[in-house]
Structures are given as C-alpha cells and as structure tokens.
Design a protein around this motif. Structure first.
Motif, mmCIF file in Angstrom:
data_model
loop_
_atom_site.group_PDB
_atom_site.id
_atom_site.type_symbol
_atom_site.label_atom_id
_atom_site.label_comp_id
_atom_site.label_asym_id
_atom_site.label_seq_id
_atom_site.Cartn_x
_atom_site.Cartn_y
_atom_site.Cartn_z
ATOM 1 N N UNK B 102 0.781 -1.243 0.000
ATOM 2 C CA UNK B 102 0.000 0.000 0.000
ATOM 3 C C UNK B 102 0.808 1.287 0.000
ATOM 4 N N UNK B 103 2.140 1.154 0.040
ATOM 5 C CA UNK B 103 2.988 2.355 0.181
ATOM 6 C C UNK B 103 2.940 3.245 -1.057
ATOM 7 N N UNK B 104 3.017 2.615 -2.234
ATOM 8 C CA UNK B 104 2.998 3.400 -3.488
ATOM 9 C C UNK B 104 1.725 4.231 -3.582
ATOM 10 N N UNK B 105 0.603 3.607 -3.240
ATOM 11 C CA UNK B 105 -0.689 4.291 -3.311
ATOM 12 C C UNK B 105 -0.710 5.460 -2.330
ATOM 13 N N UNK B 106 -0.223 5.195 -1.126
ATOM 14 C CA UNK B 106 -0.164 6.231 -0.083
ATOM 15 C C UNK B 106 0.672 7.435 -0.557
ATOM 16 N N UNK B 107 1.829 7.132 -1.171
ATOM 17 C CA UNK B 107 2.692 8.208 -1.677
ATOM 18 C C UNK B 107 1.964 9.027 -2.736
ATOM 19 N N UNK B 108 1.267 8.323 -3.629
ATOM 20 C CA UNK B 108 0.530 8.989 -4.697
ATOM 21 C C UNK B 108 -0.533 9.925 -4.135
ATOM 22 N N UNK B 109 -1.258 9.445 -3.143
ATOM 23 C CA UNK B 109 -2.311 10.257 -2.521
ATOM 24 C C UNK B 109 -1.718 11.510 -1.884
ATOM 25 N N UNK B 110 -0.603 11.324 -1.171
ATOM 26 C CA UNK B 110 0.013 12.464 -0.478
ATOM 27 C C UNK B 110 0.576 13.487 -1.447
ATOM 28 N N UNK B 111 1.150 12.980 -2.552
ATOM 29 C CA UNK B 111 1.685 13.897 -3.561
ATOM 30 C C UNK B 111 0.558 14.760 -4.121
ATOM 31 N N UNK B 112 -0.575 14.108 -4.408
ATOM 32 C CA UNK B 112 -1.721 14.830 -4.963
ATOM 33 C C UNK B 112 -2.263 15.839 -3.948
ATOM 34 N N UNK B 113 -2.336 15.425 -2.700
ATOM 35 C CA UNK B 113 -2.939 16.260 -1.659
ATOM 36 C C UNK B 113 -2.068 17.457 -1.284
ATOM 37 N N UNK B 114 -0.741 17.237 -1.211
ATOM 38 C CA UNK B 114 0.141 18.290 -0.705
ATOM 39 C C UNK B 114 0.890 19.033 -1.813
ATOM 40 N N UNK B 115 0.979 18.429 -2.993
ATOM 41 C CA UNK B 115 1.770 19.028 -4.058
ATOM 42 C C UNK B 115 3.267 18.845 -3.839
ATOM 43 N N UNK B 116 3.628 18.061 -2.819
ATOM 44 C CA UNK B 116 5.045 17.804 -2.532
ATOM 45 C C UNK B 116 5.464 16.486 -3.188
ATOM 46 N N UNK B 117 6.790 16.347 -3.465
ATOM 47 C CA UNK B 117 7.284 15.080 -4.002
ATOM 48 C C UNK B 117 7.587 14.108 -2.876
ATOM 49 N N UNK B 118 7.984 14.640 -1.750
ATOM 50 C CA UNK B 118 8.228 13.839 -0.554
ATOM 51 C C UNK B 118 8.287 14.809 0.628
ATOM 52 N N UNK B 119 8.878 14.372 1.740
ATOM 53 C CA UNK B 119 8.761 15.154 2.970
ATOM 54 C C UNK B 119 9.747 16.308 3.120
ATOM 55 N N UNK B 120 10.584 16.558 2.100
ATOM 56 C CA UNK B 120 11.422 17.756 2.195
ATOM 57 C C UNK B 120 11.654 18.375 0.830
ATOM 58 N N UNK B 121 12.014 19.648 0.853
ATOM 59 C CA UNK B 121 12.232 20.424 -0.362
ATOM 60 C C UNK B 121 13.609 21.091 -0.241
ATOM 61 N N UNK B 122 14.371 21.110 -1.340
ATOM 62 C CA UNK B 122 15.691 21.757 -1.322
ATOM 63 C C UNK B 122 15.668 22.991 -2.220
ATOM 64 N N UNK B 123 16.442 23.982 -1.837
ATOM 65 C CA UNK B 123 16.496 25.209 -2.635
ATOM 66 C C UNK B 123 17.802 25.944 -2.407
ATOM 67 N N UNK B 124 18.067 26.902 -3.289
ATOM 68 C CA UNK B 124 19.171 27.828 -3.041
ATOM 69 C C UNK B 124 18.700 29.243 -3.334
ATOM 70 N N UNK B 125 19.352 30.177 -2.680
ATOM 71 C CA UNK B 125 18.975 31.573 -2.832
ATOM 72 C C UNK B 125 19.821 32.400 -1.885
ATOM 73 N N UNK B 126 19.381 33.641 -1.636
ATOM 74 C CA UNK B 126 20.169 34.517 -0.767
ATOM 75 C C UNK B 126 19.397 34.879 0.497
ATOM 76 N N UNK B 127 20.113 34.903 1.600
ATOM 77 C CA UNK B 127 19.538 35.329 2.876
ATOM 78 C C UNK B 127 20.381 36.495 3.362
ATOM 79 N N UNK B 128 19.777 37.670 3.409
ATOM 80 C CA UNK B 128 20.538 38.865 3.779
ATOM 81 C C UNK B 128 21.698 39.098 2.822
#
Lengths: 278, 296
Positions: B102-128
């Motif tokens: 059931x894990x694949x299905x669960x992941x699919x549901x969460x992706x649809x619901x949250x718009x996230x690919x998984x539980x973290x997001x990475x980025x780069x940019x400037x702070x101050x």
C-alpha cells in the motif's frame, strides 16, 4: 562481496525459518553474547571504561585485544544470560555515555591504526528520561558522524538484534557481516506495529513485512556476508560461529588493511551513499 | 368594503410571509458563508484563523502564539530575500524499496494532496545577501519522516553545498526514520551524517534549525550535527518519543520535557529563536561566517 555460503544453499535454508522465528532466535538469552565473542575470538581483551564526560555504561563494552596477533579495538552491545545480568546492562539498551565511550574508543583505534571490530546486539538505545536529558540523539549522531570517515578499517558484525539507531551507531563500517539468524531493522517489530498500526500485538505481522533478515539485507546489498548457524541457532554450536567469524574477519582485514586511507574512506562513503540512491 | 378589507388582509399575509422568507434567506446566507471563514483551529487555544491570516502571521496563532507547522514552500518564501529561490533536486521521488503493502498508493495520494514530491524540499537563494542552500521538511508528508527520497535530498544538498562552497541550512521537522522503507530508512541516517561530515571537513558551515517535532532518526543523525543548532520555541526535540519514555520508566514526564528550552538548558541547542526572528538570525550567522563555506 563473497558470501560464506553459496547463495543457493543459503536460500534453501531460508525457506524453513520464518522472519518471526528468526527474531525469536536473535533474541534468545542463550545466544552467544559480546562477552563470549570478546573472550573466544580475541586474546587479552583489555576493557576500557567511561566516556570521560559523565560516566560509564555497561550496555556497551569497548576494549583493546589481539586478533590473530594484530592489535584491534573491539566494541559491542552487552546482553546478559539471565534476568539479573540483563537488568545490570539494561537488556543491552545503551545510554548516551555508552555511545560516547564507543566514539572515544573508535578515535583511539584511528590514532593507533588499529582496526575496529564491532558486535551489534541491541533492541535499541534506552528510551529513558536521563538518556534524553543527556542527549541520546546527539550521542548516536556523533557516532555515525565520526565513523563515517574514521581512518582505520571498520568491520561490523550483527550477532543478534540490530535494533534501530542504537544499533546503527556501531554499524557505519567497511564491511557489514550478519549471523544467519540475526535481524537488523529500523525499529523492533513491536515498535513498528505500534507506530504504523497503533497495535503492538500485530508484531508478528510486522516481522513478515519489515524485511529484516540477514537474507533480506544481503539481497538489498546492505549486508556483505552471512555466517551460517547450526540448526536451532548459534547457541547449539558457538565454536562453529567462532571458527567462521575468525575466517571472515581475517580475510576482510587482510583486504581492508592493504587499502590506503583515502580509498578506504571513499569506499565506505560510497557503501552508504549508494543505499537508496535516487 | 369587503373587497378592500380582503385585499388589505391578503397583502398583510403576503408581507409577513415575505419577511419570514427574507429571514430564512438571511439565515441560510449566514450559515452558508460560515465555511468560508472556517480556517484552522488552534490546538492550543481553540481560536480559529483563516488560511490567509495564518500565512501572514507565519503560521503563528495570533491569539495565543502557538506555532503551527509551516508548509515548506512558505518557509522558503519567509527565509530567502524577497522570497526568491531556486528549487533543487525536485525530481527525486521515493520508490518502494522493501515492497511495503500500500505504500505506493499512499505516496501517490500524499503527492496529490500536498503538491510535494516527498517530505522535504531543497532550494538555493540569498539570505541577507548571502547565498545558502536550504533543506526544508514538511510534516504534511508522512510526518516529515525520512525515507530514501529525504535521505537522498539531504545528502545531495550537503554534497552540493560542499562542492559549491556554500553554507547549508536544514529546517528539520520530522517524526524520524520512515517505517514504510524499513532498513533503507535507517541507513539514510548513516548516509546523511556522512554527507554533512564531508561538508564540514571541507570547511562548510551547517546550520540546523529544529522545529516541532524533531525526533527519532532525524535527531539521531544530521539534525544534531550542525555547527550551529537553532530551535523554534516549544518544539518537541528528542530521540525517543514521550509516550515510549513514559511506558519504559512508568512515570509521567514533567511539563516542558524535551522542548526547545529544555534542550537549550541541557546544552543541545545554541539558541531558541522566534520564527519571526529566524531570517534575521540566519542572515547574521551567515554574515559572521562569510569567509566560511570553503577551506581557505
């Protein structure tokens, strides 16, 4: 890696024992424990004590010994044979001092160019009030951090229960060896069932889906070698386990000690880097 | 006249019925409008705040100051200068390494619901004005738990930061290692710790920011390994969860046990920083390390 048994033979055995049965065998109080290994695989085991910060922890033992004439650092989780012994070592569940003592011993191994050999056998780190106050998470994290580039060969042997981060703290190694009936998992099957299904009683079901046997981990490319056990488990012929371990450790040390430090460290990094690479 | 009287009576009835109808309409409109201002109920004080207000207040309850979990995208916007950042490693998604039912299905549901690919997001940019790589956890996705996708993203972010000689900031909020990926999740603890060690050995700065909750395998790996460890107020931070500890020792834990302030007192965090002050604090720390991020 070279398995001790041809894969076909091992798989034939696999069919006869369920994961649940292996969990029970891995937890057997009669199973050879750290005391047995430290006395039978090595000569002149000198135990060191204390983390030099707070105290000593009897649930992890560390020391220096000779393996086939080579000085090595030896460390492992300590389980007892009976209730009294087990209460004294918290059933093999370490406090932060245990992990900090281990880290100290590991850094000494690096300093004196001694290979580090660890024996993993714990239900997990102790979930106690004092353990939390003294930073159980930080203590484990720092073991992973330090061992990831410890500049000396590291061999980890899962002899019984490899439970959670408390087991992994001693497991960041160049080679991971498991006894045939040892298990290694993210959490105890009881904890797993509690978290996922809010029902510890479903632990039997958890054993079946967790993929925690030596065979599973070998298939996943996490375990390098599997040490065969006699029928009924390691306690039925502990000397057979000693003979097999002696052979495997000697062979692996011979290979690892020839590598230059950078290669050793790069290969160890890659060993864990590739697990779940996407 | 009879006819006139009848007409007057009829119009009176008509008027009173019209009034009743209007009242009913008004009542219906009032009740129908309610869902629009429903918002989110604060678990601490019970007050309701609508989504837009919550965003403006950085997910802090305006009535009692309770911290709601912050969605990863909102966190990134709040941290980077003018909210501007570039997402990294967005194509990384978990497989089902132990074939968990059931894990694949669960992941699919969460992706649809949250718009996230998984539980973290990475980025780069400037702070101050200082460039930095960030990893942000999101508890809406399986309690921010770490499986192979999270382990891979944290590792890649650390490797990228080491390579590009940039500081790494991880905003952790996680229940720990993810059960559904079994031993693979456990091994991510070793993998991520090794990656932040390499970044550190390269002279790189790593700031770990802990928010509610940070527990289990995340506490016992990279999250505890920052050069600087910051914590949001009253976040639960620990290895074992409070219930497990209470069951083990057979007693209730005191109020405040394992919270950020407790960790500060016990030496496991450098500072407890209000969410609204985080950006400024990070900018200050990056400024103080501006020669960092590379071995000179």
């Amino acid at each position: 890696m070279r398995p001790i048994l041809p894969r076909g033979l091992f798989q034939a055995k696999e069919k006869n024992i369920t994961p649940r049965e292996r969990v029970l065998m891995a937890r057997s109080p009669q199973r050879p424990n750290f005391k047995f290994y430290s006395e039978n695989l090595f000569e002149g085991f000198f135990e060191v004590h204390g983390d030099r910060q707070y105290g000593d922890d009897s649930a992890i033992s560390c020391g220096i010994a000779l393996f086939e004439g080579i000085p090595v650092t030896v460390a492992g989780h300590v389980k007892g044979r009976d209730l009294e012994e087990n209460v004294a070592v918290r059933f093999g569940m370490p406090n932060p001092e245990g992990y900090r003592k281990f880290r100290r011993a590991a850094l000494q191994a690096e300093k004196f160019h001694r290979p580090l050999i660890t024996f993993i056998d714990t239900p997990g780190a102790y979930p106690g009030k004092e353990a939390e106050a003294r930073g159980q998470g930080e203590a484990i994290a720092n073991c992973l951090y330090t061992l990831s580039n410890l500049k000396t060969p590291v061999i980890a042997i899962v002899t019984g229960e490899g439970g959670s981060g408390g087991a992994l703290a001693l497991g960041v190694a160049d080679r991971i060896i498991m006894l045939e009936n040892a298990v290694y998992s993210i959490l105890s099957p009881e904890g797993f069932a509690t978290i996922l299904w809010k029902d510890a009683k479903r632990s039997d079901e958890a054993c079946e889906v967790m993929k925690l046997t030596a065979h599973d981990l070998y298939e996943f490319g996490i375990t390098d070698e599997i040490i065969p056990e006699p029928d009924g488990g390691a306690e039925n012929d502990p000397q057979m386990i000693i003979a097999a371990l002696r052979e495997v450790i000697a062979e692996e040390l011979r290979v690892l000690m020839e590598k230059d430090t950078d290669t050793l460290i790069d290969e160890r990094y890659e060993k864990f880097r590739k697990i779940g690479r996407i | 006249m009879d006819n006139n009287q009848n007409m007057a009576k009829e119009s009176e009835i008509f008027e009173s019925r019209k009034m009743k109808l209007n009242l009913l309409k008004a009542f219906r409109d009032a009740t129908a409008r309610k869902p629009k201002i429903e918002g989110v109920e604060c678990p601490a004080c019970g007050a309701k705040t609508d989504d837009a207000e919550l965003q403006n207040s950085m997910y802090i309850c305006e009535h009692c100051g309770h911290y709601f979990p912050m969605p990863a995208d909102k966190r990134l916007q709040s941290i980077y200068d003018d909210g501007e950042h570039e997402l990294l490693f967005a194509d990384i998604e978990a497989k089902n390494p132990i074939g968990f039912p059931g894990y694949k299905v669960k992941l699919g549901e969460l992706k649809a619901k949250t718009g996230l690919d998984d539980a973290c997001v990475c980025a780069k940019g400037k702070i101050g004005g200082h460039r930095a790589v960030a990893v942000v956890f999101d508890t809406r996705f399986l309690m921010g738990s770490m499986g192979t996708a999270v382990g891979e993203k944290v590792t890649r972010a650390a490797e990228y930061a080491a390579e590009a000689k940039l500081p790494l900031i991880v905003f952790a909020s996680s229940g720990g290692a993810r059960m559904q990926e079994g031993i693979f999740s456990l091994m991510q603890m070793a993998k991520t710790s090794a990656a932040v060690k390499r970044h550190s050995d390269n002279g790189g700065l790593f700031i770990s920011v802990l928010s509610h909750p940070t527990t289990g395998g995340v506490t016992a790996s990279f999250a505890s390994l920052g050069d600087i460890i910051l914590a949001e107020p009253k976040a639960l931070i620990g290895f074992a969860g409070p219930r497990v500890i209470e069951q083990t020792i057979g007693e209730k834990l005191p109020d405040g046990f394992q919270l950020s302030e407790f960790q500060l007192e016990h030496g496991f965090a450098d500072a407890v920083i209000e969410r609204k002050q985080l950006r400024e604090t990070l900018a200050q720390l990056l400024k103080l390390h501006r020669k960092g991020g590379a071995r000179r």
